[in-house]
Design a protein around this motif. Sequence first.
Motif, mmCIF file in Angstrom:
data_model
loop_
_atom_site.group_PDB
_atom_site.id
_atom_site.type_symbol
_atom_site.label_atom_id
_atom_site.label_comp_id
_atom_site.label_asym_id
_atom_site.label_seq_id
_atom_site.Cartn_x
_atom_site.Cartn_y
_atom_site.Cartn_z
ATOM 1 N N LYS A 1 70.415 81.296 25.609
ATOM 2 C CA LYS A 1 69.639 82.392 26.216
ATOM 3 C C LYS A 1 69.836 82.416 27.731
ATOM 4 N N LYS A 2 69.820 81.230 28.335
ATOM 5 C CA LYS A 2 69.957 81.116 29.793
ATOM 6 C C LYS A 2 71.302 81.688 30.266
ATOM 7 N N THR B 1 71.547 85.599 29.744
ATOM 8 C CA THR B 1 70.765 86.398 30.706
ATOM 9 C C THR B 1 71.350 86.329 32.115
ATOM 10 N N ALA C 1 66.043 73.766 19.773
ATOM 11 C CA ALA C 1 65.394 74.341 20.968
ATOM 12 C C ALA C 1 66.326 74.233 22.175
ATOM 13 N N TYR C 2 67.043 73.109 22.290
ATOM 14 C CA TYR C 2 67.986 72.903 23.397
ATOM 15 C C TYR C 2 69.136 73.917 23.317
ATOM 16 N N GLU D 1 69.148 76.858 21.722
ATOM 17 C CA GLU D 1 68.625 78.213 21.911
ATOM 18 C C GLU D 1 68.328 78.507 23.382
ATOM 19 N N LYS D 2 67.692 77.540 24.041
ATOM 20 C CA LYS D 2 67.319 77.702 25.455
ATOM 21 C C LYS D 2 68.554 77.919 26.336
ATOM 22 N N ASN D 3 69.608 77.121 26.101
ATOM 23 C CA ASN D 3 70.794 77.215 26.949
ATOM 24 C C ASN D 3 71.664 78.430 26.633
ATOM 25 N N LYS E 1 64.013 69.617 18.340
ATOM 26 C CA LYS E 1 64.421 69.455 19.745
ATOM 27 C C LYS E 1 65.853 69.939 19.970
#
Length: 647
Positions: A641-642, A645, A634-635, A637-639, A631
């Motif tokens: 990437k966000k 981009t 993933a948190y 990596e997600k942020n 978890k």
Amino acid sequence: MKSLFIAEKPSVALEIAKALNINGAKRNGYIESENAIVTWCVGHLVNMSYPEKYDSKYKKWTLKDLPFMPKIYRYEVIANVKKQFQIVKEQLLRSDVSTIYVCTDSGREGEYIYRLVDDMVQVKNKEKRRVWIDSQTVEEIKRGVKEAKSLSEYDNLAAAAYLRAKEDYLMGINFSRLLTLSFGKRLSSQLGKKYVVIAVGRVMTCVLGMIVERELEIRNFTKTPYYKIQATFPVNVEFQYTGEWKVTEDSKLHMSRLLFKDIGFLNKERALEFIDGLRDGNDPVKGIITAINRKKERKNPPLLYNLAELQNDLAKRFKLSPDETLKIAQKLYEKKLLTYPRTDARVISKAVAKEIETNLKGLQNLDKRCQLNNEEKAISGYANEILKKGLFKDLEKTRYVNDKAITDHYAIIPTGQGLEALNRLNDEEKKVYILIVRRFLSIFYPPAVFNQLSITTKIKEESFYTNSKVCIDEGYLRIIGEEAKDNDSKAERAELLSKLKKGQLIENISLELKESETTPPKRYTSGSIILAMENAGKLIEDEELREQIKGSGIGTSATRAEILNKLQKIHYIHLNKKTQILTPTTLGEKIYGVVKTSIPSLIKPELTASWEKGLSMIARGEITSEEYMIKLEAYIEKNVKKVLTSI
């Protein structure tokens, strides 16, 4: 063969040696006798390696290297404590040492301090036992050693400690580099600085958000004036009472949009019209008493101090910062005067309640062992009264004893020992100790009892309310030094009010307009922010409600003061030492703005608290480290990437 005892600090090591009669020679970094060795860490001896130790390319910050999430984490000995690490290592690896007693602080960070050393040294084929104590008295140290459990029983706690460090490390490195590289130039231009580093932390950024958002609320607050109506009711030549108007279902203005809540008017002219409507031309205004309600209210002694409650109270009373409070409480603990201070619990266990007579007997001698003023001398008398009357005997049945509300440690209470050290304390330290003693002794006393009287007086169909509250039995209040203020004058007024009768006619009533206005929310103080952190961003002053909704907070009792210190050191917030009021700096507000637009979840107290809750679940064995890391990664990596981009 010998036993090796490892403490967190030199001062604690000396207390352990004294308690266990280890009277050996004091060598460089350890004490050795025929059967035992005592050594110590000096706080952390090992920490996590920076990214450049994995690969030199990470020394330069670049977006293409993010997210940085190593599969295997590296650790290293901290440069300025290498000497002591080597001493501890040598003792751990000695062939004549068969049993290792881990005596670091009994908590998550204390566990982490030893485990890092153990992993670095690779200690094998020795029995390892964990000493878990609540105070540094001789009896408690001996009990802790005698009842020491296998270190493996604390593996879940150690796993939570490692994960906490990895979480702070990953969020700090990834998000600080990400936001600095993405927004640093723009920020430095706005602030007129050459370079700005955007420091991000799991807990730190959330706390910054709380302080900035409160400041913005105050800044954007618009005052709303409103107008209350007050009546003065003359009973006779010598006595009159006042009452404030409040809308009721009987009122002509029930559900009216002209009102501010149900206590006043939004418009002055409307309020004056209302007053005129209560008058009958030039005739005296008359009213009638329609209700008199009497009831007794009992106020129980407050729960015992945990660290957050103590930090909040001392910020209010003595203008001490949370860090100063923690240092004083730690000193009093190391002097054997108090139990372990880094606790979240506000109750004691059944086992401690059974032995509480010992603590009280020690406090009986407070005035004989220490130089006290008259007010402080009374404390010994209270302890004596509790023992003589047996007021402690049913303690287990009270709300102050609850095994389920204790995780690592019970509430902060006086041990009744170490009293000779009191005369060597400074005034501030002594005041803190006396305050904790008073809170402790108060739980053995009955509630304070108040007589409450409420009177409703009607003029036409409009109701005016008068309230009176008088202390008729101080109970525990005299113990904590909070006797009811102005009680004599309040009692005299209450006696006159109590002679009024339902149905009594009151004449020659005067009416007046009282102008008021709404007030903005208060800024956080260093104490109130600690309470808000304890309750996941909710500043709850009412202690009963606070206990009911208590869950996982932001940070821990051991780290909250340190987080505020860090925010001050990096100039994100300012602490007014005289008032203990916290305000954000211009830099802090800018950093908040960047985080809010890029990774807004970082400033949400609920999310930060949920991470802390996850760590608690790891410590209890309810989830695995693998689940937590999936978890967490993933948190991150997600942020990352966000943000990448979006720029």
